[in-house]
Scaffold this active site. Structure first.
Site, PDB file in Angstrom:
ATOM      1  N   TYR A   1       0.823  -1.214   0.000  1.00 15.19           N
ATOM      2  CA  TYR A   1       0.000   0.000   0.000  1.00 15.19           C
ATOM      3  C   TYR A   1       0.856   1.263   0.000  1.00 15.19           C
ATOM      4  O   TYR A   1       0.422   2.302  -0.483  1.00 15.19           O
ATOM      5  CB  TYR A   1      -0.896   0.040   1.244  1.00 15.19           C
ATOM      6  CG  TYR A   1      -2.240  -0.618   1.090  1.00 15.19           C
ATOM      7  CD1 TYR A   1      -2.352  -1.904   0.588  1.00 15.19           C
ATOM      8  CD2 TYR A   1      -3.405   0.049   1.472  1.00 15.19           C
ATOM      9  CE1 TYR A   1      -3.587  -2.510   0.475  1.00 15.19           C
ATOM     10  CE2 TYR A   1      -4.641  -0.554   1.358  1.00 15.19           C
ATOM     11  CZ  TYR A   1      -4.734  -1.827   0.862  1.00 15.19           C
ATOM     12  OH  TYR A   1      -5.962  -2.410   0.756  1.00 15.19           O
TER      13      TYR A   1
ATOM     14  N   LYS B   1       3.330 -15.286   1.769  1.00 15.41           N
ATOM     15  CA  LYS B   1       3.474 -15.952   0.468  1.00 15.41           C
ATOM     16  C   LYS B   1       4.971 -16.220   0.309  1.00 15.41           C
ATOM     17  O   LYS B   1       5.623 -15.783  -0.640  1.00 15.41           O
ATOM     18  CB  LYS B   1       2.917 -15.043  -0.643  1.00 15.41           C
ATOM     19  CG  LYS B   1       2.799 -15.708  -2.006  1.00 15.41           C
ATOM     20  CD  LYS B   1       1.695 -16.750  -2.104  1.00 15.41           C
ATOM     21  CE  LYS B   1       1.734 -17.442  -3.454  1.00 15.41           C
ATOM     22  NZ  LYS B   1       0.791 -18.582  -3.554  1.00 15.41           N
TER      23      LYS B   1
ATOM     24  N   ASP C   1     -12.122  -9.101   4.691  1.00 11.12           N
ATOM     25  CA  ASP C   1     -13.457  -9.076   4.068  1.00 11.12           C
ATOM     26  C   ASP C   1     -14.061 -10.479   4.043  1.00 11.12           C
ATOM     27  O   ASP C   1     -15.244 -10.668   4.315  1.00 11.12           O
ATOM     28  CB  ASP C   1     -13.391  -8.543   2.627  1.00 11.12           C
ATOM     29  CG  ASP C   1     -13.669  -7.042   2.548  1.00 11.12           C
ATOM     30  OD1 ASP C   1     -13.394  -6.344   3.540  1.00 11.12           O
ATOM     31  OD2 ASP C   1     -14.165  -6.577   1.505  1.00 11.12           O
TER      32      ASP C   1
ATOM     33  N   ASP D   1      -6.231  -6.937   4.142  1.00  7.74           N
ATOM     34  CA  ASP D   1      -7.396  -6.280   3.550  1.00  7.74           C
ATOM     35  C   ASP D   1      -8.335  -7.326   2.960  1.00  7.74           C
ATOM     36  O   ASP D   1      -9.540  -7.324   3.209  1.00  7.74           O
ATOM     37  CB  ASP D   1      -6.926  -5.309   2.454  1.00  7.74           C
ATOM     38  CG  ASP D   1      -8.084  -4.617   1.766  1.00  7.74           C
ATOM     39  OD1 ASP D   1      -9.000  -4.161   2.467  1.00  7.74           O
ATOM     40  OD2 ASP D   1      -8.082  -4.530   0.519  1.00  7.74           O
TER      41      ASP D   1
ATOM     42  N   ASP E   1      -2.976 -18.049  -0.122  1.00 13.73           N
ATOM     43  CA  ASP E   1      -4.021 -18.709  -0.912  1.00 13.73           C
ATOM     44  C   ASP E   1      -4.691 -19.813  -0.092  1.00 13.73           C
ATOM     45  O   ASP E   1      -5.913 -19.934  -0.056  1.00 13.73           O
ATOM     46  CB  ASP E   1      -3.455 -19.242  -2.241  1.00 13.73           C
ATOM     47  CG  ASP E   1      -2.176 -20.041  -2.092  1.00 13.73           C
ATOM     48  OD1 ASP E   1      -1.583 -20.049  -0.986  1.00 13.73           O
ATOM     49  OD2 ASP E   1      -1.746 -20.666  -3.076  1.00 13.73           O
TER      50      ASP E   1
HETATM   51  C1  IPM Z   1     -10.281  -1.257   4.424  1.00 14.10           C
HETATM   52  C2  IPM Z   1     -10.596  -0.585   3.117  1.00 14.10           C
HETATM   53  C3  IPM Z   1      -9.476   0.380   2.784  1.00 14.10           C
HETATM   54  C4  IPM Z   1      -8.202  -0.452   2.641  1.00 14.10           C
HETATM   55  C5  IPM Z   1      -9.732   1.239   1.551  1.00 14.10           C
HETATM   56  C6  IPM Z   1     -11.013   2.025   1.662  1.00 14.10           C
HETATM   57  C7  IPM Z   1      -8.577   2.166   1.270  1.00 14.10           C
HETATM   58  O1  IPM Z   1     -10.802  -1.536   2.124  1.00 14.10           O
HETATM   59  O2  IPM Z   1     -10.116  -0.542   5.434  1.00 14.10           O
HETATM   60  O3  IPM Z   1     -10.217  -2.483   4.455  1.00 14.10           O
HETATM   61  O4  IPM Z   1      -7.947  -1.015   1.574  1.00 14.10           O
HETATM   62  O5  IPM Z   1      -7.458  -0.529   3.607  1.00 14.10           O
HETATM   63 MG    MG Z   2     -10.867  -3.547   2.837  1.00 16.26          MG
END
Ligand code: IPM
Ligand code: MG
Length: 359
Positions: A141, A192, A252, A248, A224
């Protein structure tokens, strides 16, 4: 001296979920005499609209002076065409990096009342309680160089750099190991290392830090495989520690195990435990302004703030108990709704949490 909390509602559903979190914060502030004073500022798309920059100097200054920050969400299609450096997301990334909020805790807990809301079989997710510790201010990032350039043959090429220094790895490892000591004492480090040198170093440093925590069991997994294991048998995990981008993505996936990303809070901490607290979900522009958003992740983020930055365990417990109670009452926003439950809107949900705390 009053404790200073900066409120950053942001974009999309951010403002409406923040209203509910503030109701809850104001209530515990009084009830537990927390001496919290709040200020507000602009970040993300709204800041672009009003000041031309996603992270105005005034906001950064207020963030630096705050003991903790509560953030809604940033971004939306309106700003998607802007130059990368001026996107709403840059506001969020700027606060994270400028304030050194490298330690991101993302718990994924399945509330038993929501077992049916998960897309996975109840027996796979029942009792799920894991935390992803994501490194938040380094990795691909932020690595330099980065950009889009023209190659010698005249073709365009996009590039980013994935790098971690030893000290960056060591400090996130320490966060994860300290956390594991308060939990089931198991860490899975995700990398990885079969392909990327940066994560070969990551693995080596994890092993080294583990020597200081003989009670903690450390295992390693390629990313993975970790993605697969998260949806196959998520309860095998206790604490997962990983870099910025893998974290990240995996967070999710972990969020969805719990039925809805609308339930999950997060904390992003600096070396002194000061931090920014925000829901794991985004700004959900498609439902913004309609009263459909689930405010519970932001309310639970408020509880995390009281727990981690202010060490106000009783106030944090009170909020979490109230959330449990509204779920018990069968109240559900659309994202967690299932048959036999009562569908409520954003503000009804906030009011119900407030009522449960007062009961
Ligand atoms: C998160 C979000 C952020 C990230 C975005 C909005 C920049 O997806 O906090 O997980 O990628 O860190
Ligand atoms: Mg995110």
């Amino acid at each position: 001296m009053a404790r200073n909390v900066l409120i950053l509602p942001g974009d999309g559903i951010g403002p409406e979920i923040m209203v509910e979190a503030e109701k809850v914060l104001n209530h515990v502030n009084e009830k537990f005499s927390l001496d919290i004073a709040t200020t507000r500022a602009l970040v993300g798309g709204i800041a672009i609209d009003e000041t031309g920059h996603p992270l105005p100097e005034e906001t950064l200054e207020k963030a630096r002076n705050a003991d903790a920050i509560l953030l809604g969400a940033v971004g939306g299609p309106k700003w998607d065409k802007l130059d990368m450096a001026l996107r709403p997301e840059k506001g969020l990334l700027g606060i994270r990096s400028q304030l050194g909020l490298f330690g991101n805790l993302r718990p994924a807990i399945l509330y038993p009342q929501l077992a049916d809301a998960s897309t996975l079989k109840p027996e796979v997710v029942a009792g799920l309680d894991i935390v992803i510790v994501r490194e938040l201010t380094g990795g691909i990032y932020f690595g330099q160089p980065r950009g889009i350039r023209e190659t010698e043959s005249g073709e365009r090429e996009g590039f980013n750099t994935y790098r971690y220094t030893e000290s960056e790895i060591r400090r996130i490892a320490t966060v994860a190991f300290d956390l594991a000591m308060k939990r089931d004492k198991r860490i899975c480090s995700v990398d990885k290392a079969n392909v990327l040198e940066v994560t070969v170093l990551w693995r080596e440093i994890m092993e080294d830090v583990a020597k200081d925590y003989p009670e903690v069991e450390l295992t390693h997994m390629y990313v993975d495989n970790a993605a697969m294991q998260l949806v196959r048998a998520p309860k095998q995990f206790d604490v997962i520690v990983t870099g910025n981008m893998f974290g990240d993505i995996l967070s999710d996936a972990a969020a969805m195990l719990t039925g809805s990303i609308g339930m999950l809070p997060s904390a992003s901490l600096d070396v002194n435990g000061r931090g920014m607290y925000e829901p794991c979900h985004g700004s959900a522009p498609d439902i913004a302004g309609q009263g459909k958003a689930n405010p519970l992740a932001t309310i639970l983020s408020t509880a995390m703030m009281l727990r981690y930055t202010f060490d106000e365990q009783a106030a944090a417990d009170a909020i979490e108990k109230a959330v449990f109670s509204v779920l018990d009452q069968g109240l559900r926003t659309g994202d967690i709704h299932s048959e036999g439950c009562t569908l409520v809107n954003t503000s009804d949900m906030g009011e119900a949490v407030l009522a449960a705390m007062k009961a």
